[in-house]
Design an enzyme around this catalytic site. Structure first.
Site, PDB file in Angstrom:
ATOM      1  N   TYR A 148      44.588  42.018  45.254  1.00 18.04           N
ATOM      2  CA  TYR A 148      45.187  41.238  44.168  1.00 18.04           C
ATOM      3  C   TYR A 148      44.311  41.347  42.920  1.00 18.04           C
ATOM      4  O   TYR A 148      43.120  41.572  43.004  1.00 18.04           O
ATOM      5  CB  TYR A 148      45.453  39.788  44.566  1.00 18.04           C
ATOM      6  N   CYS A 149      44.961  41.246  41.778  1.00 19.10           N
ATOM      7  CA  CYS A 149      44.313  41.427  40.478  1.00 19.10           C
ATOM      8  C   CYS A 149      43.473  42.708  40.446  1.00 19.10           C
ATOM      9  O   CYS A 149      42.270  42.672  40.176  1.00 19.10           O
ATOM     10  CB  CYS A 149      43.449  40.213  40.134  1.00 19.10           C
TER      11      CYS A 149
END
Length: 279
Positions: A148-149
């Site tokens: 994620y990110c």
């Protein structure tokens, strides 16, 4: 001496620890605090500062996340899992904050020398390496696909991401922020965000390409290093590293003189977040 070494070996460092006091507060307060520090450090009203902060069960969304086709459903899912969604004022996408994630902000001034974006990232990378000598030669910075990110300064060991870096620039001040997954399960945090995006997209075509999360590519430092660190252990390490980097480290939270400016930035962050979440 390189620019990165010069930026780390400040004559004076200010240290502001909110790793305990911030748990019961909204993460919005932390973004307001970093805006305050950017202003103060950038304008020469405070020395370079390192701030540590922890927030309980929060998912910090990026600007693109609030444009998900089914963003309301996705946010409601997070709330059913006990996580509060907020929108941050720096780049990137959704990240998880909880009691096992330590956030560190390094706030520097561009008042006397220019600091480009890559240098800001390299400063934080070097600082993280100083914190974990047992990982010498193992910490790498490159995009971990499936995390994620994701970004070019994902920090990983053996291909598994444990940290991500972002930057915020304001009034000639630069806040370089890292989240360190110290305790717990990195893959469980990633699975939460996987479900968030699945609910938020629901197969709809989107202009922005949201990440397809693969939980197994994320882990905590304890999982990667086979250690039993607590967040508090790392806060102590930060203080020890600062003592090696400078002869003058002042532990100081927001002062009475700085409070009015802090309240200004706090209100701005709250108003912006409310506008984002209500789309």
């Amino acid at each position: 001496m390189s620019q990165i070494e010069t930026l780390l070996q400040q004559e004076n460092w200010r240290f502001w620890d909110q790793s305990l006091s911030g748990k019961s507060r909204s993460a919005l307060e932390s973004f307001a605090a970093d805006d305050l520090l950017c202003h103060l450090v950038g304008q020469g009203q405070s020395p370079a500062t390192i701030r540590t902060w922890v927030h309980t069960n929060t998912v910090v969304l990026g600007i693109q996340d609030h444009r998900l086709p089914f963003v309301d459903d996705a946010q409601n899912f997070l709330r059913t899992q006990g996580f509060a969604p907020i929108v941050r004022n720096s780049g990137g996408l959704a990240v998880v904050l909880d009691d096992g994630v330590l956030n560190v902000s390094i706030v520097l001034s561009e008042n006397k020398q220019s600091i480009d974006i890559s240098t800001g990232y390299e400063v934080m990378l070097e600082f993280v390496k100083l914190l974990f000598p047992e990982a010498e030669g193992k910490i790498e910075a490159y995009e971990i696909v499936g995390s994620y990110c994701p970004g070019s300064y994902d920090l990983s060991i053996g291909g598994k991401k444990f940290a991500g870096i972002s930057q915020r620039r304001l009034r000639q001040g630069i806040a370089v922020q890292v989240y360190l997954c110290v305790e717990g399960s990195g893959s469980e945090r990633a699975d939460l965000i996987r479900q968030f995006y699945e609910i938020g997209v629901q197969g709809e075509e989107t202009k922005f390409s949201y990440p397809i999360i693969k939980p197994k590519v994320m882990a905590s430092l304890n999982e990667l290093l086979h250690t039993n660190f607590t967040v508090e252990d790392i806060v102590i390490r930060i203080q020890q590293v600062l003592q090696h980097l400078s002869t003058n480290v002042v532990t100081q939270s927001v002062t009475q003189d700085e409070m009015e400016l802090y309240q200004f930035y706090m209100q701005r962050v709250v108003d912006r977040n409310k506008k984002m979440l209500t789309k």
